[in-house]
Design a protein around this motif. Structure first.
Motif, PDB file in Angstrom:
ATOM      1  N   ILE A   1     -17.186  -7.769  11.574  1.00  0.00           N
ATOM      2  CA  ILE A   1     -16.882  -7.199  12.887  1.00  0.00           C
ATOM      3  C   ILE A   1     -17.895  -7.732  13.881  1.00  0.00           C
ATOM      4  O   ILE A   1     -19.107  -7.740  13.625  1.00  0.00           O
ATOM      5  CB  ILE A   1     -16.883  -5.650  12.840  1.00  0.00           C
TER       6      ILE A   1
ATOM      7  N   GLY B   1     -16.135  -5.866  18.617  1.00  0.00           N
ATOM      8  CA  GLY B   1     -15.177  -5.119  17.820  1.00  0.00           C
ATOM      9  C   GLY B   1     -14.056  -5.933  17.196  1.00  0.00           C
ATOM     10  O   GLY B   1     -13.131  -5.362  16.617  1.00  0.00           O
TER      11      GLY B   1
ATOM     12  N   THR C   1     -12.354  -7.789  14.356  1.00  0.00           N
ATOM     13  CA  THR C   1     -12.507  -7.674  12.911  1.00  0.00           C
ATOM     14  C   THR C   1     -11.779  -8.787  12.171  1.00  0.00           C
ATOM     15  O   THR C   1     -10.831  -9.392  12.681  1.00  0.00           O
ATOM     16  CB  THR C   1     -11.989  -6.316  12.407  1.00  0.00           C
TER      17      THR C   1
ATOM     18  N   SER D   1     -15.693  -0.791  10.715  1.00  0.00           N
ATOM     19  CA  SER D   1     -16.002  -0.247  12.026  1.00  0.00           C
ATOM     20  C   SER D   1     -17.519  -0.213  12.195  1.00  0.00           C
ATOM     21  O   SER D   1     -18.265  -0.404  11.231  1.00  0.00           O
ATOM     22  CB  SER D   1     -15.414   1.159  12.187  1.00  0.00           C
TER      23      SER D   1
END
Length: 114
Positions: A50, A54, A56, A69
């Motif tokens: 990640i 943000g 991924t 996360s």
């Protein structure tokens, strides 16, 4: 930068686990964060990553079963793994980038077995 991974353990096939990796130290700024795994006799594999914004990415082996996360305020990255299979058994290690250097944690063992 020091990394502390936690959350591993023994889980039955089909179960779930949430791994955490917290970064600490002085004067650091974490950018990309990643989870790798290494099973006995196998090469280390990138499981998920990640970016600081943000974005991924997942290995095909865990895609659709895992979520990565991060909590930037806590400098922590999480890996939620569902529908675990015996082949997911491995030591899971986190790494992070900070100021153009990469740091590794010690890892946490995940064992998937009935």
């Amino acid at each position: 930068v020091q990394l502390q991974a936690s959350g591993g353990g023994l889980v039955q096939p089909g179960g779930s686990l949430r791994l955490s990796c917290a970064a600490s130290g002085s004067r650091f700024s974490v950018s990309a964060m990643r989870w790798y795994r290494q099973a006995p006799g196998k090469q280390r594999e990138l499981v998920a990553s990640i970016t600081s914004s943000g974005i991924t990415n997942f290995a095909d082996s865990v895609k659709g079963r895992s979520t990565i996360s991060r909590d930037n305020a806590k400098n922590t990255v999480y890996l939620q793994m569902n529908s675990l299979k015996p082949e997911d058994t491995a030591v899971y290690l986190c790494n992070v980038d900070s100021f153009y250097r990469t740091y590794w944690g010690q890892g946490t063992l995940v064992t998937v077995s009935s």
